[in-house]
Design an enzyme around this catalytic site. Sequence first.
Site, PDB file in Angstrom:
ATOM      1  N   ASP A  13       0.797  -1.228   0.000  1.00 41.49           N
ATOM      2  CA  ASP A  13       0.000   0.000   0.000  1.00 41.49           C
ATOM      3  C   ASP A  13       0.831   1.281   0.000  1.00 41.49           C
ATOM      4  OD1 ASP A  13      -2.198  -1.734   0.148  1.00 41.49           O
ATOM      5  OD2 ASP A  13      -2.161  -1.729   2.339  1.00 41.49           O
ATOM      6  N   GLY A  17      -0.055   1.546  -7.312  1.00 44.13           N
ATOM      7  CA  GLY A  17      -1.066   1.737  -8.351  1.00 44.13           C
ATOM      8  C   GLY A  17      -0.942   3.109  -8.975  1.00 44.13           C
ATOM      9  N   GLY A  40      -4.642  -4.446  -3.668  1.00 47.08           N
ATOM     10  CA  GLY A  40      -5.617  -3.407  -3.978  1.00 47.08           C
ATOM     11  C   GLY A  40      -4.824  -2.184  -4.396  1.00 47.08           C
ATOM     12  N   HIS A  41      -4.814  -1.905  -5.688  1.00 51.85           N
ATOM     13  CA  HIS A  41      -4.021  -0.778  -6.206  1.00 51.85           C
ATOM     14  C   HIS A  41      -4.965   0.331  -6.650  1.00 51.85           C
ATOM     15  CE1 HIS A  41      -0.347  -3.562  -7.166  1.00 51.85           C
ATOM     16  NE2 HIS A  41      -0.739  -3.616  -5.908  1.00 51.85           N
ATOM     17  N   ARG A 142       2.475 -28.888  -6.916  1.00 58.26           N
ATOM     18  CA  ARG A 142       2.157 -29.434  -8.244  1.00 58.26           C
ATOM     19  C   ARG A 142       0.774 -30.063  -8.313  1.00 58.26           C
ATOM     20  NH1 ARG A 142       7.372 -32.434  -7.375  1.00 58.26           N
ATOM     21  NH2 ARG A 142       6.408 -32.145  -5.330  1.00 58.26           N
ATOM     22  N   GLN A 225       1.915  -6.153  -3.239  1.00 59.58           N
ATOM     23  CA  GLN A 225       2.415  -6.241  -1.862  1.00 59.58           C
ATOM     24  C   GLN A 225       3.707  -5.415  -1.693  1.00 59.58           C
ATOM     25  OE1 GLN A 225       1.405  -9.659  -3.292  1.00 59.58           O
ATOM     26  NE2 GLN A 225      -0.547  -8.769  -2.734  1.00 59.58           N
ATOM     27  N   THR A 301      -8.516  -3.544  -0.251  1.00 63.70           N
ATOM     28  CA  THR A 301      -9.129  -4.835  -0.555  1.00 63.70           C
ATOM     29  C   THR A 301     -10.132  -5.242   0.520  1.00 63.70           C
ATOM     30  OG1 THR A 301      -7.227  -5.560  -1.829  1.00 63.70           O
ATOM     31  CG2 THR A 301      -8.606  -7.300  -0.936  1.00 63.70           C
ATOM     32  N   LYS A 332       2.772  10.219  -0.566  1.00 59.89           N
ATOM     33  CA  LYS A 332       1.982  10.631   0.592  1.00 59.89           C
ATOM     34  C   LYS A 332       2.713  11.576   1.543  1.00 59.89           C
ATOM     35  CE  LYS A 332      -1.533   7.883   1.491  1.00 59.89           C
ATOM     36  NZ  LYS A 332      -2.498   6.776   1.732  1.00 59.89           N
TER      37      LYS A 332
HETATM   38  P1  GDP Z   1      -0.835   0.222  -3.513  1.00 58.72           P
HETATM   39  O1  GDP Z   1      -1.408  -1.055  -3.020  1.00 58.72           O
HETATM   40  O2  GDP Z   1       0.639   0.310  -3.291  1.00 58.72           O
HETATM   41  O3  GDP Z   1      -1.202   0.530  -4.941  1.00 58.72           O
HETATM   42  O4  GDP Z   1      -1.472   1.373  -2.618  1.00 58.72           O
HETATM   43  P2  GDP Z   1      -3.039   1.513  -2.204  1.00 58.72           P
HETATM   44  O5  GDP Z   1      -3.790   1.981  -3.385  1.00 58.72           O
HETATM   45  O6  GDP Z   1      -3.500   0.307  -1.511  1.00 58.72           O
HETATM   46  O7  GDP Z   1      -2.941   2.622  -1.087  1.00 58.72           O
HETATM   47  C1  GDP Z   1      -2.455   3.893  -1.347  1.00 58.72           C
HETATM   48  C2  GDP Z   1      -3.546   4.913  -1.000  1.00 58.72           C
HETATM   49  O8  GDP Z   1      -2.994   6.221  -0.942  1.00 58.72           O
HETATM   50  C3  GDP Z   1      -4.642   5.001  -2.054  1.00 58.72           C
HETATM   51  O9  GDP Z   1      -5.825   5.362  -1.434  1.00 58.72           O
HETATM   52  C4  GDP Z   1      -4.156   6.117  -2.970  1.00 58.72           C
HETATM   53  O10 GDP Z   1      -5.202   6.741  -3.676  1.00 58.72           O
HETATM   54  C5  GDP Z   1      -3.533   7.043  -1.968  1.00 58.72           C
HETATM   55  N1  GDP Z   1      -2.384   7.832  -2.452  1.00 58.72           N
HETATM   56  C6  GDP Z   1      -1.412   7.490  -3.326  1.00 58.72           C
HETATM   57  N2  GDP Z   1      -0.475   8.465  -3.391  1.00 58.72           N
HETATM   58  C7  GDP Z   1      -0.865   9.431  -2.555  1.00 58.72           C
HETATM   59  C8  GDP Z   1      -0.296  10.677  -2.146  1.00 58.72           C
HETATM   60  O11 GDP Z   1       0.780  11.091  -2.576  1.00 58.72           O
HETATM   61  N3  GDP Z   1      -0.991  11.391  -1.205  1.00 58.72           N
HETATM   62  C9  GDP Z   1      -2.160  10.980  -0.683  1.00 58.72           C
HETATM   63  N4  GDP Z   1      -2.755  11.737   0.221  1.00 58.72           N
HETATM   64  N5  GDP Z   1      -2.729   9.811  -1.036  1.00 58.72           N
HETATM   65  C10 GDP Z   1      -2.070   9.055  -1.952  1.00 58.72           C
HETATM   66  P1  IMO Z   2      -0.969  -4.302  -2.188  1.00 58.62           P
HETATM   67  O1  IMO Z   2      -0.518  -4.844  -3.533  1.00 58.62           O
HETATM   68  C1  IMO Z   2      -1.014  -4.687   2.130  1.00 58.62           C
HETATM   69  C2  IMO Z   2      -1.007  -8.766   3.737  1.00 58.62           C
HETATM   70  C3  IMO Z   2      -2.226  -9.246   4.497  1.00 58.62           C
HETATM   71  C4  IMO Z   2      -1.568 -10.200   5.477  1.00 58.62           C
HETATM   72  C5  IMO Z   2      -0.474 -10.843   4.650  1.00 58.62           C
HETATM   73  C6  IMO Z   2      -0.846 -12.186   4.054  1.00 58.62           C
HETATM   74  O2  IMO Z   2      -2.257  -3.571  -2.254  1.00 58.62           O
HETATM   75  O3  IMO Z   2       0.144  -3.522  -1.575  1.00 58.62           O
HETATM   76  P2  IMO Z   2      -2.436 -12.909   2.045  1.00 58.62           P
HETATM   77  O4  IMO Z   2      -3.880 -12.673   1.804  1.00 58.62           O
HETATM   78  O5  IMO Z   2      -1.546 -12.338   0.994  1.00 58.62           O
HETATM   79  O6  IMO Z   2      -2.095 -14.339   2.327  1.00 58.62           O
HETATM   80  O7  IMO Z   2      -2.106 -12.118   3.418  1.00 58.62           O
HETATM   81  O8  IMO Z   2      -0.186  -9.922   3.602  1.00 58.62           O
HETATM   82  N1  IMO Z   2      -1.259  -8.262   2.369  1.00 58.62           N
HETATM   83  C7  IMO Z   2      -1.210  -6.967   2.035  1.00 58.62           C
HETATM   84  N2  IMO Z   2      -1.026  -5.871   2.795  1.00 58.62           N
HETATM   85  N3  IMO Z   2      -1.150  -4.565   0.806  1.00 58.62           N
HETATM   86  C8  IMO Z   2      -1.297  -5.656   0.019  1.00 58.62           C
HETATM   87  O9  IMO Z   2      -1.291  -5.605  -1.323  1.00 58.62           O
HETATM   88  C9  IMO Z   2      -1.384  -6.932   0.637  1.00 58.62           C
HETATM   89  N4  IMO Z   2      -1.563  -8.204   0.186  1.00 58.62           N
HETATM   90  C10 IMO Z   2      -1.470  -9.001   1.245  1.00 58.62           C
HETATM   91  O10 IMO Z   2      -2.877  -8.180   5.141  1.00 58.62           O
HETATM   92  O11 IMO Z   2      -0.957  -9.480   6.515  1.00 58.62           O
HETATM   93 MG    MG Z   3      -2.950  -1.725  -1.770  1.00 63.00          MG
END
Ligand code: GDP
Ligand code: IMO
Ligand code: MG
Length: 425
Positions: A13, A17, A40-41, A142, A225, A301, A332
């Site tokens: 996170d 994305g 979740g991107h 497998r 991740q 997610t 951020k």
């Molecule tokens: P990812 O899993 O690495 O793609 O990240 P996520 O989408 O799960 O979480 C990032 C969150 O921060 C999302 O809600 C984005 O819309 C938001 N975001 C991304 N860049 C910035 C930023 O520079 N500032 C702020 N305030 N929010 C951001």
């Molecule tokens: P993105 O791509 C943050 C975390 C889960 C849990 C561990 C194992 O959006 O950055 P799983 O379901 O993969 O077996 O869970 O990994 N986890 C994430 N945490 N962002 C993610 O994806 C994650 N995908 C899995 O919360 O701790």
């Molecule tokens: Mg995410």
Amino acid sequence: MTVTVIVGTQWGDEGKGKITDLLARNMDMVVRYQGGNNAGHTVVIGDKTFKLHLIPSGIFYKKVLCVIGNGVVIDPAVLIEEIEMLKKNGHAAENLRISSQAHLIFPYHRDLDAAQEQVHEAGRIGTTNRGIGPCYVDKFNRRGIRVTDFYNERSFREKLEWNLNEKSLILDHMYKRKVAYDLNKIVEDYFGYFKLVRHMIVEEVSTLVNTAIDKKKKILMEGAQGTMLDVDHGTYPYVTSSNPIAGGACIGAGFGPEKVNRVLGVVKAYVTRVGGGPFPTEITGGVGDVLRERGGEYGATTGRPRRCGWFDGVVMRHASKINGLTHLAITKIDVLDSFDEINVCTAYECEGKRIKDFPADLGRLEKCKPVYETIKGWREDLTRITSYKKLPLRAKKYLQKLEEIAGAKMSLVSVGAERGQIIKL
Ligand code: GDP
Ligand code: IMO
Ligand code: MG
């Protein structure tokens, strides 16, 4: 510059994305190389917010070929839902390709995921409950069923039947969960999904990728991740079941490491984590709550509140080393706008010693306390700034500190969720 790998440097996170979407504009291809719909991107375009779980974040550009690599595990129901969501919003997703070698997630994977989490009360990982771990277990054991198995219905059925028998036994005897899987119904559902995406399936993603490399096309590898969730190099067992690190791209898309020109680490200006496991710079309550609310730190997610804490330089150094980071995208930073003082962890204090390398042993990690350097906050709104020069001096100092710790070149600074809120260096 042909191949760029985008990798999360913390516990996920970080904003992968957003950064993928941003760079995809100038790319020919974007490939997701591991993970599944645990990811979740988020991509924010104007007033529209898209949360992608399986489809690469380059999908909003028609000319960019978006590929789900062999290293990904696919829940086809989720994939179809995502395609539908895009179509509803005017994105036809005709530029999507799917590897025939990717593994499929079945209902028993989700059931096993949930059952294991329930039974392992003390050591609960806090998974996303999407069946990711059990699906990768089948892959490595497998016993997995892959996209390519759709081409032979008889063997698909045989493999599925075998798995249904095995998984029902385990769920019943081991986890005391009575399940009654309907083979015919699952076959019918899955072949229904297959019909909808058949034209997108590519036999060998590796041929697609290597041909593009030979033609000097620009390719982006999108990791899911983050480094600390890597099954080999993260905080095992509190990790995911794949290799999000840069090296994972070679496996999950099928090309050689010498082809990688750039490894871009996505770095959140502070740190978050969802689920269980160690988090040395975590702040419970107070400032942690402020970070969560200002940063909107709720899982893309699962919707779970994310644990929040200060930037961790020890984690940063670890990520830099494991991934061979060449560049950084710091995201951020705007979330820190209102703070008078901001802490940066530069080392850990562990059993009377100061350490700078992330301990592999969780027992030792538990004894570690972060050593902080306090930096004065800038207390200014950064969300409208688009040039580095215009940043307040204190914000520059903070960014430079992060860059110095990472030992890689800062090339992007994100100041808001929207596509345009970015500073390019
Ligand atoms: P990812 O899993 O690495 O793609 O990240 P996520 O989408 O799960 O979480 C990032 C969150 O921060 C999302 O809600 C984005 O819309 C938001 N975001 C991304 N860049 C910035 C930023 O520079 N500032 C702020 N305030 N929010 C951001
Ligand atoms: P993105 O791509 C943050 C975390 C889960 C849990 C561990 C194992 O959006 O950055 P799983 O379901 O993969 O077996 O869970 O990994 N986890 C994430 N945490 N962002 C993610 O994806 C994650 N995908 C899995 O919360 O701790
Ligand atoms: Mg995410």
